[in-house]
Design a protein around this motif. Structure first.
Motif, PDB file in Angstrom:
ATOM      1  N   MET A   1      -4.199  -2.690  14.665  1.00  0.00           N
ATOM      2  CA  MET A   1      -5.127  -1.647  14.205  1.00  0.00           C
ATOM      3  C   MET A   1      -6.351  -1.540  15.122  1.00  0.00           C
ATOM      4  O   MET A   1      -6.936  -0.472  15.270  1.00  0.00           O
ATOM      5  CB  MET A   1      -5.502  -1.821  12.733  1.00  0.00           C
ATOM      6  CG  MET A   1      -6.300  -3.010  12.350  1.00  0.00           C
ATOM      7  SD  MET A   1      -6.730  -2.961  10.585  1.00  0.00           S
ATOM      8  CE  MET A   1      -5.268  -3.564   9.775  1.00  0.00           C
TER       9      MET A   1
ATOM     10  N   THR B   1      -3.903  -7.082  12.620  1.00  0.00           N
ATOM     11  CA  THR B   1      -5.287  -7.122  13.085  1.00  0.00           C
ATOM     12  C   THR B   1      -5.391  -6.561  14.504  1.00  0.00           C
ATOM     13  O   THR B   1      -6.209  -5.664  14.769  1.00  0.00           O
ATOM     14  CB  THR B   1      -5.813  -8.571  13.041  1.00  0.00           C
ATOM     15  OG1 THR B   1      -5.588  -9.071  11.726  1.00  0.00           O
ATOM     16  CG2 THR B   1      -7.283  -8.641  13.383  1.00  0.00           C
TER      17      THR B   1
ATOM     18  N   ALA C   1       0.836  -1.212   0.000  1.00  0.00           N
ATOM     19  CA  ALA C   1       0.000   0.000   0.000  1.00  0.00           C
ATOM     20  C   ALA C   1       0.864   1.253   0.000  1.00  0.00           C
ATOM     21  O   ALA C   1       1.868   1.345   0.727  1.00  0.00           O
ATOM     22  CB  ALA C   1      -0.911  -0.011   1.217  1.00  0.00           C
TER      23      ALA C   1
ATOM     24  N   SER D   1      -8.622 -11.167   4.658  1.00  0.00           N
ATOM     25  CA  SER D   1      -7.726 -10.143   5.190  1.00  0.00           C
ATOM     26  C   SER D   1      -7.996  -8.892   4.369  1.00  0.00           C
ATOM     27  O   SER D   1      -8.088  -8.985   3.134  1.00  0.00           O
ATOM     28  CB  SER D   1      -6.268 -10.597   5.029  1.00  0.00           C
ATOM     29  OG  SER D   1      -5.386  -9.602   5.496  1.00  0.00           O
ATOM     30  N   GLY D   2      -8.116  -7.755   5.036  1.00  0.00           N
ATOM     31  CA  GLY D   2      -8.504  -6.544   4.319  1.00  0.00           C
ATOM     32  C   GLY D   2      -7.658  -6.303   3.077  1.00  0.00           C
ATOM     33  O   GLY D   2      -8.172  -6.146   1.962  1.00  0.00           O
ATOM     34  N   SER D   3      -6.344  -6.316   3.266  1.00  0.00           N
ATOM     35  CA  SER D   3      -5.449  -5.986   2.151  1.00  0.00           C
ATOM     36  C   SER D   3      -5.529  -7.016   1.021  1.00  0.00           C
ATOM     37  O   SER D   3      -5.081  -6.747  -0.098  1.00  0.00           O
ATOM     38  CB  SER D   3      -4.011  -5.858   2.656  1.00  0.00           C
ATOM     39  OG  SER D   3      -3.655  -7.001   3.397  1.00  0.00           O
TER      40      SER D   3
ATOM     41  N   ARG E   1      -7.070  -6.155  -2.479  1.00  0.00           N
ATOM     42  CA  ARG E   1      -6.295  -5.419  -3.485  1.00  0.00           C
ATOM     43  C   ARG E   1      -5.419  -6.347  -4.310  1.00  0.00           C
ATOM     44  O   ARG E   1      -4.973  -5.984  -5.391  1.00  0.00           O
ATOM     45  CB  ARG E   1      -5.450  -4.331  -2.801  1.00  0.00           C
ATOM     46  CG  ARG E   1      -6.292  -3.299  -2.031  1.00  0.00           C
ATOM     47  CD  ARG E   1      -5.398  -2.177  -1.495  1.00  0.00           C
ATOM     48  NE  ARG E   1      -4.261  -2.741  -0.790  1.00  0.00           N
ATOM     49  CZ  ARG E   1      -3.917  -2.493   0.470  1.00  0.00           C
ATOM     50  NH1 ARG E   1      -4.625  -1.637   1.185  1.00  0.00           N
ATOM     51  NH2 ARG E   1      -2.866  -3.066   1.012  1.00  0.00           N
TER      52      ARG E   1
ATOM     53  N   ARG F   1     -11.846 -16.306   9.763  1.00  0.00           N
ATOM     54  CA  ARG F   1     -11.717 -15.640   8.460  1.00  0.00           C
ATOM     55  C   ARG F   1     -11.689 -16.653   7.318  1.00  0.00           C
ATOM     56  O   ARG F   1     -12.219 -16.406   6.233  1.00  0.00           O
ATOM     57  CB  ARG F   1     -10.449 -14.811   8.426  1.00  0.00           C
ATOM     58  CG  ARG F   1     -10.568 -13.616   9.314  1.00  0.00           C
ATOM     59  CD  ARG F   1      -9.242 -12.990   9.481  1.00  0.00           C
ATOM     60  NE  ARG F   1      -9.361 -11.701  10.116  1.00  0.00           N
ATOM     61  CZ  ARG F   1      -8.519 -10.712   9.897  1.00  0.00           C
ATOM     62  NH1 ARG F   1      -7.512 -10.870   9.075  1.00  0.00           N
ATOM     63  NH2 ARG F   1      -8.670  -9.567  10.512  1.00  0.00           N
TER      64      ARG F   1
ATOM     65  N   LYS G   1     -10.468  -0.742  11.365  1.00  0.00           N
ATOM     66  CA  LYS G   1     -11.722  -1.309  10.839  1.00  0.00           C
ATOM     67  C   LYS G   1     -12.924  -0.658  11.508  1.00  0.00           C
ATOM     68  O   LYS G   1     -12.868  -0.310  12.679  1.00  0.00           O
ATOM     69  CB  LYS G   1     -11.787  -2.807  11.122  1.00  0.00           C
ATOM     70  CG  LYS G   1     -10.692  -3.628  10.487  1.00  0.00           C
ATOM     71  CD  LYS G   1     -10.890  -5.114  10.802  1.00  0.00           C
ATOM     72  CE  LYS G   1      -9.746  -5.965  10.286  1.00  0.00           C
ATOM     73  NZ  LYS G   1      -8.462  -5.756  10.958  1.00  0.00           N
TER      74      LYS G   1
ATOM     75  N   SER H   1      -0.616 -12.415   4.141  1.00  0.00           N
ATOM     76  CA  SER H   1      -2.055 -12.620   4.309  1.00  0.00           C
ATOM     77  C   SER H   1      -2.800 -12.099   3.081  1.00  0.00           C
ATOM     78  O   SER H   1      -3.823 -12.659   2.683  1.00  0.00           O
ATOM     79  CB  SER H   1      -2.571 -11.962   5.590  1.00  0.00           C
ATOM     80  OG  SER H   1      -2.352 -10.576   5.563  1.00  0.00           O
TER      81      SER H   1
ATOM     82  N   TYR I   1      -4.066   1.239   4.637  1.00  0.00           N
ATOM     83  CA  TYR I   1      -5.280   0.830   5.363  1.00  0.00           C
ATOM     84  C   TYR I   1      -4.859   0.562   6.797  1.00  0.00           C
ATOM     85  O   TYR I   1      -3.929  -0.194   7.034  1.00  0.00           O
ATOM     86  CB  TYR I   1      -5.834  -0.424   4.681  1.00  0.00           C
ATOM     87  CG  TYR I   1      -6.488  -1.479   5.543  1.00  0.00           C
ATOM     88  CD1 TYR I   1      -7.565  -1.181   6.384  1.00  0.00           C
ATOM     89  CD2 TYR I   1      -6.044  -2.808   5.477  1.00  0.00           C
ATOM     90  CE1 TYR I   1      -8.168  -2.179   7.142  1.00  0.00           C
ATOM     91  CE2 TYR I   1      -6.642  -3.812   6.222  1.00  0.00           C
ATOM     92  CZ  TYR I   1      -7.700  -3.486   7.063  1.00  0.00           C
ATOM     93  OH  TYR I   1      -8.297  -4.470   7.805  1.00  0.00           O
TER      94      TYR I   1
ATOM     95  N   ASP J   1       5.297  -1.331   5.980  1.00  0.00           N
ATOM     96  CA  ASP J   1       4.045  -1.858   6.522  1.00  0.00           C
ATOM     97  C   ASP J   1       4.235  -2.157   8.010  1.00  0.00           C
ATOM     98  O   ASP J   1       5.081  -1.557   8.647  1.00  0.00           O
ATOM     99  CB  ASP J   1       3.622  -3.109   5.739  1.00  0.00           C
ATOM    100  CG  ASP J   1       2.788  -2.735   4.511  1.00  0.00           C
ATOM    101  OD1 ASP J   1       2.388  -1.560   4.393  1.00  0.00           O
ATOM    102  OD2 ASP J   1       2.535  -3.616   3.681  1.00  0.00           O
TER     103      ASP J   1
END
Ligand code: ADP
Ligand code: DP6
Length: 402
Positions: A220, A217, A20, A161-163, A166, A79, A27, A132, A24, A310
């Protein structure tokens, strides 16, 4: 009812890592993985970093199982279960046509069957190199192939996983945070393909391949609970930066792209410091790399290199192709490699460069030997959206039925 034969019983897919440039972090919904801000990333070439996942379906399998890097992993991870459940729901919907089949209908055979999945990362797992992201993107893509599901899948990968959402696209990718509670509008889309900016290069400085002490996780989560700076970042800073970054990419404006990338990385790490108790992902080596990049740019009188970090100490540098030779030489002089059994420079070949005395004096200070394990030279992942490679090598079939 005639038994349906699954369209494919074994499939192997690969998926890329993404890094990124607008981060990000945070959440608004932990279960659906809905972010508090949008983000933008660069998908990296699979020749250097990738996940390979083989998924198989068989009537003889007694339960769903997953092997990660050769060892059986916990299939019960919520997840993983979300991704499996969602892919089976989409498969059922596709077969039912309009998705209205009654829950009392018996499922087609392939949906009733269990899956076995074996996944391998060709780079360190859980070390801040986005395993992830590649891992869940690959898992979702492999399941989609297995179940014959097509269409928008970033929404499912996001739930792993959020990322990961992408990593479902090549090139430059934006994850729009969305507003809906059900997450249907929190999806990724390509901003520009790799061919748009072919000179862009990526140099990963592996400082540590150790598992990071505070996972993204958990990190954040604490930041959302305690950092006022994160709230300000999400509400006031990121929306503007998203638009700026997309513009810099559209214009292939390296200086503006690299400067904003560095500022956003720095602000992300500032929110980590503003978290209580604070989280430290950067270490002394990371800070030395940051200083080196600024000295390098100051010497040249322009931004020729940008950095981003990151949730870990490893640096990811961006530069244009014609800068990489000199940059690598400067890094070697600043962090002289120590023999650790492997090559110091991996990935794409780099043209040697000779450094002027002026540059050496201005940029290389107090060399620190042995602290960078290796450099990985790569570029942006080419091609159309998608995460499969036709020629993906098969993983050893760990999962013989039974
Ligand atoms: P990273 O910085 O490498 O993304 P994280 O701690 O955020 O590290 O995520 C690592 C976790 O992601 C692993 O513990 C595992 O649960 C999951 N993961 C990593 N690689 C894969 C993979 N290839 N397949 C499935 N899950 C994976
Ligand atoms: C710093 O996507 O790993 O790399 O959604 O909880 O799985 P979860 O977190 P993850 O977090 C990535 C954080 C980051 C920034 C980024 O990739 O945008």
């Amino acid at each position: 009812m005639a038994e349906e034969k699954p369209p494919l019983t074994v499939v192997t897919c690969t998926a890329p890592v993404n890094i990124a440039v607008i981060k990000y972090w945070g959440k608004r919904d932990e279960d659906l993985i809905l972010p508090i801000n949008s983000s933008l990333s660069v998908t990296l070439h699979q020749d250097q970093l990738k996940t390979t996942t083989t998924a198989a379906i068989s009537r003889d399998f007694k339960e769903d199982r997953l092997w990660l890097n050769g060892k059986e992993d916990d299939i019960g991870h919520p997840r993983l279960q979300s991704c499996l459940r969602e892919m089976r729901r989409l498969a059922r919907k596709r077969r039912g046509g309009n998705g209205s089949s009654s829950s009392s209908d018996p499922p087609p055979l392939s949906l009733a069957c269990k899956v076995h999945m074996a996944s391998e990362n060709n780079f360190p797992t859980a070390a801040g190199l986005a395993s992830s992201a590649a891992g869940y993107a690959c898992l979702v893509y492999a399941l989609a192939k297995l179940y014959g599901v097509e269409g928008e899948l970033s929404e499912v990968a996001r739930q792993g996983s959020g990322s990961a959402c992408r990593s479902m696209f090549g090139g430059f990718v934006q994850w729009t945070m969305g507003e809906r509670d059900d997450g249907k509008d929190s999806v990724a889309q390509q901003v520009a393909p790799e061919t748009h900016w072919p000179e862009l290069r990526v140099l990963i400085l592996v400082v540590s391949a150790e598992k990071k002490p505070v996972g993204s996780t958990a990190g954040m989560q604490t930041s959302v609970e305690t950092s006022r700076l994160l709230k300000h970042r999400a509400e006031a800073v990121v929306p503007e930066r998203m638009a700026q970054m997309a513009r810099h990419i559209q214009r292939c404006d390296f200086e503006a792209f690299a400067e904003l990338t560095m500022k956003d990385s720095n602000q992300f790490h500032a929110t980590c410091l503003d978290t209580f108790p604070p989280i430290f992902y950067l270490n002394d080596v990371s800070k030395q790399v940051i200083s080196l990049v600024h000295r390098f740019n100051a010497h040249h009188g322009k931004t020729k290199v940008g950095y981003t970090f990151d949730a870990g100490p490893n640096a990811v540098l961006f530069a244009l192709e014609d800068t990489v030779g000199e940059l690598v030489e400067v890094i070697k002089r600043s962090f002289p490699p120590e023999d650790n059994g492997g090559p110091f420079l991996k990935g794409l070949p780099v043209q040697g460069a000779s450094l002027s005395d002026e540059l050496l004096t201005a940029v290389v200070r107090d060399p620190v030997p042995g602290v960078i394990q290796y450099l990985l030279h790569t570029k942006v992942r080419p091609g159309a959206p998608g995460v499969t490679d036709d020629n993906a090598e098969s993983l050893p079939l760990l999962f013989t039925p039974g």
